[in-house]
Design a protein around this motif. Structure first.
Motif, PDB file in Angstrom:
ATOM      1  N   ARG A  13       0.837  -1.207   0.000  1.00 39.27           N
ATOM      2  CA  ARG A  13       0.000   0.000   0.000  1.00 39.27           C
ATOM      3  C   ARG A  13       0.872   1.257   0.000  1.00 39.27           C
ATOM      4  O   ARG A  13       0.597   2.217  -0.715  1.00 39.27           O
ATOM      5  N   ARG A  14       1.912   1.242   0.845  1.00 40.38           N
ATOM      6  CA  ARG A  14       2.802   2.407   0.895  1.00 40.38           C
ATOM      7  C   ARG A  14       3.526   2.595  -0.441  1.00 40.38           C
ATOM      8  O   ARG A  14       3.678   3.719  -0.933  1.00 40.38           O
ATOM      9  N   ALA A  15       3.953   1.505  -1.022  1.00 40.37           N
ATOM     10  CA  ALA A  15       4.673   1.586  -2.302  1.00 40.37           C
ATOM     11  C   ALA A  15       3.792   2.183  -3.393  1.00 40.37           C
ATOM     12  O   ALA A  15       4.244   3.005  -4.199  1.00 40.37           O
ATOM     13  N   CYS A  20       2.549   7.417  -6.531  1.00 42.56           N
ATOM     14  CA  CYS A  20       1.693   8.551  -6.912  1.00 42.56           C
ATOM     15  C   CYS A  20       2.286   9.887  -6.453  1.00 42.56           C
ATOM     16  O   CYS A  20       1.673  10.939  -6.679  1.00 42.56           O
ATOM     17  N   GLY A  21       3.430   9.829  -5.776  1.00 41.89           N
ATOM     18  CA  GLY A  21       4.090  11.058  -5.367  1.00 41.89           C
ATOM     19  C   GLY A  21       3.903  11.457  -3.924  1.00 41.89           C
ATOM     20  O   GLY A  21       4.350  12.534  -3.509  1.00 41.89           O
ATOM     21  N   PHE A  22       3.236  10.637  -3.123  1.00 35.22           N
ATOM     22  CA  PHE A  22       3.008  10.968  -1.718  1.00 35.22           C
ATOM     23  C   PHE A  22       4.223  10.566  -0.881  1.00 35.22           C
ATOM     24  O   PHE A  22       4.870   9.546  -1.139  1.00 35.22           O
ATOM     25  N   ALA A  23       4.509  11.389   0.130  1.00 32.08           N
ATOM     26  CA  ALA A  23       5.688  11.168   0.959  1.00 32.08           C
ATOM     27  C   ALA A  23       5.399  10.203   2.096  1.00 32.08           C
ATOM     28  O   ALA A  23       4.265  10.080   2.561  1.00 32.08           O
ATOM     29  N   ASP A  24       6.475   9.547   2.573  1.00 33.01           N
ATOM     30  CA  ASP A  24       6.354   8.539   3.610  1.00 33.01           C
ATOM     31  C   ASP A  24       5.692   9.081   4.876  1.00 33.01           C
ATOM     32  O   ASP A  24       4.812   8.439   5.455  1.00 33.01           O
ATOM     33  N   GLU A  25       6.101  10.299   5.300  1.00 34.39           N
ATOM     34  CA  GLU A  25       5.550  10.853   6.540  1.00 34.39           C
ATOM     35  C   GLU A  25       4.064  11.172   6.412  1.00 34.39           C
ATOM     36  O   GLU A  25       3.306  11.086   7.378  1.00 34.39           O
ATOM     37  N   ASP A  26       3.618  11.539   5.186  1.00 33.26           N
ATOM     38  CA  ASP A  26       2.189  11.799   4.980  1.00 33.26           C
ATOM     39  C   ASP A  26       1.393  10.500   5.014  1.00 33.26           C
ATOM     40  O   ASP A  26       0.354  10.390   5.675  1.00 33.26           O
TER      41      ASP A  26
END
Length: 547
Positions: A13-15, A20-26
């Motif tokens: 899911r994180r990958a 899509c350009g979303f950051a890990d902390e978000d």
């Protein structure tokens, strides 16, 4: 931390989201908010929603959430008026709900904001949100501004009547076309679109005072941004639709609908929504409340004002203030307040438009539930829009199986004052899809017959339609209801005061006809409408696709 996106089991899911350009902390730390956008470039009610979605996302980010916009289908029913395919519109409500359920389940959103403006689209997104039961806010697109032709207001509902019988390329027709829809937004009458937008406030499901903001006002953008911030707070509070949509809330909505002379389609939608959330709501609730609540709102067709006027007069909160003695004021709204809190701050700025209950527009209320041997379960009439001389009428039946047949008879001069037009096999299963009967009703007005000719149907009406017209007859003709047994020349009686719809034949004659009746072949045998016809409930149960 967002537990759904933590740990080894969430690596895929994180990958995907990083792709899509979303950051890990978000991804890991912020609430995931689904933005359901029913944007459609070809539908005025939804053509402006792209900008609203962007502003909502600003609010979500500012409050510490992460927004994910996705699309849901939307249409403008007026695109297909006069065509057989109009029957798709009500079934579209279920298609929208299925899409929202599908995407939201897969993407595991923590909250939803749902953008919608029009007739079946609003209840469609609501059904989807109820199924997910995560914190949700409905944002309505608002109404369009009012056009003008030769010094008179022109609304989309006027177009058919003003141009019927005119050449399509005449200057009059072109001029009216040019001004009928001045800008994006829902048609500015108490049609189904605006009726449902107002219902969102009555249900406590949108920010107070925002449902009637016109589509092009800057206030609409500010409201959208506030909603984006509020949904993040709601996720933290875990304030879900099931916490807001109680039986008392639905009864508030019914009271508001009757008091404002709302569209008859609202009944279908409220019953379907209540069924989805597990709240008991029946035609008897509408019948009971309808007998004690007058129509106090002067928006067309019950009066001479528009939704823009209603907003400028104080909007929904001002109307609720006049109704507060009949409302459950402890009901919750999405802001965390009670309805009583909202009413306390409201102010009525136009007491001719929003009347008090001692000086109503119509003492009979906006809607009346009719019953009788022609409608053993129920039928509906928008009583606030019926001329006084037609609140009790009877006449010989003129029987048709399609709206197109009825309008042709009117145009050819075959319908006379005193007749009662019957249009059947247009119910949820018969059409299938419970088609809006708009051509014949517009023709009655255009040919000056709306004060002398009645119309009854197992179909439904646009929120634009008005006059001595009865719809939602159940059981419907296709299911063998009494409407299927009416013969040309039978006397039909409608009595709003007594809430009766009667076919003047004996029980014995009715039984003889029933024994001879043969169920027609289905009009559609494949695709979406075939599926709908197999699964839909009757009109008095909301006409939704449920088991």
């Amino acid at each position: 931390m967002n537990k759904k996106f933590m740990g080894t089991e969430a690596i895929m899911r994180r990958a995907m989201l990083k792709g899509c350009g979303f950051a890990d902390e978000d991804i890991k730390t912020k609430p995931h908010i689904g933005i359901v956008n029913t944007y459609n470039e070809g539908a005025p009610g939804h053509a402006h929603l792209k900008q609203l979605a962007e502003v909502i996302k600003q609010g979500v980010w500012a409050a510490g959430g992460i927004p994910f916009e996705f699309g849901a289908p939307s249409t403008c029913g007026d695109m297909i008026v006069g065509e057989e395919e109009l029957k798709y519109e009500l079934a579209g409500r279920d298609a929208i709900a299925l899409g929202i359920e599908y995407v939201s389940t897969v993407h595991q959103f923590d909250g939803l904001i749902l953008l919608a403006s029009c007739d079946n689209i609003i209840p469609g997104v609501c059904l989807g949100a109820i199924r997910m039961n995560v914190p949700s806010i409905i944002i309505t697109g608002g109404s369009m501004l009012v056009g003008e032709y030769e010094g008179e207001e022109v609304l989309p509902c006027d177009v058919g009547v003003m141009t019927m019988g005119k050449e399509a390329d005449s200057q009059r027709v072109q001029d009216i076309e040019d001004v009928a829809c001045r800008c994006p937004g829902a048609c500015s009458t108490m049609g189904t679109a605006n009726s449902m937008q107002i219902m969102m406030e009555a249900l406590g499901w949108t920010l107070p005072g925002t449902a009637t903001i016109p589509a092009v006002y800057a206030d609409k953008l500010r409201a959208a941004r506030r909603a984006g911030k509020r949904i993040v707070e709601m996720v933290k509070e875990d304030l879900k639709p099931s916490d807001i949509l109680t039986r008392e809330t639905f009864l508030n909505a019914i009271t508001t609908d009757i008091a404002m002379g709302g569209s008859t389609n609202v009944i279908l939608h409220l019953i379907a929504l209540a069924r989805e959330v597990g709240v008991e709501l029946t035609m008897n609730d509408f019948d009971r409340i309808g007998k004690k609540v007058p129509c106090i709102c002067g928006v067309k067709p019950s009066g001479n004002y528009t939704i823009v006027d209603l907003h400028n007069a104080g909007g929904v909160p001002a109307m609720l203030k006049e109704l507060q003695s009949l409302l459950y004021l402890d009901s919750k709204v999405v802001t965390g307040e009670t309805l009583g809190d909202v009413v306390e701050k409201a102010r009525n700025k136009n007491e001719d438009l929003i009347r008090n209950m001692n000086n109503p527009i119509n003492p009979d209320g906006g809607l009346t539930i009719l019953r009788g041997n022609l409608a053993p379960n129920s039928a509906i009439i928008r009583s606030s829009s019926v001329p006084e001389n037609m609140k009790k009428f009877s006449g010989p039946a003129r029987v048709f199986s399609r709206d197109q047949e009825g309008v042709k008879a009117i145009q050819e001069g075959k319908i006379k004052p005193g007749d009662v037009i019957v249009i059947r096999y247009e119910g949820p299963k018969g059409a299938p899809g419970m088609k809006e009967i708009m051509l014949s009703t517009d023709a009655l007005v255009a040919y000056g017959l709306d004060t002398s000719v009645g119309l009854i149907t197992d179909g439904r009406f646009s929120g634009f339609n008005h006059g001595p017209i009865v719809g939602h007859i159940t059981p419907e003709a296709y299911e063998g209801g009494p409407l299927a047994l009416v013969e040309e020349g039978d006397i039909i009686s409608v009595d709003i005061k007594e809430a009766k719809l009667t076919l003047k034949i004996s029980d014995g004659e009715m039984q003889k006809r029933r024994e001879k009746w043969v169920k027609p072949e289905p009009k559609v045998k494949q695709g979406m409408m075939h599926i709908y016809a197999q699964m839909c409930r009757s009109a008095d149960e909301g006409a939704g696709m449920t088991l």
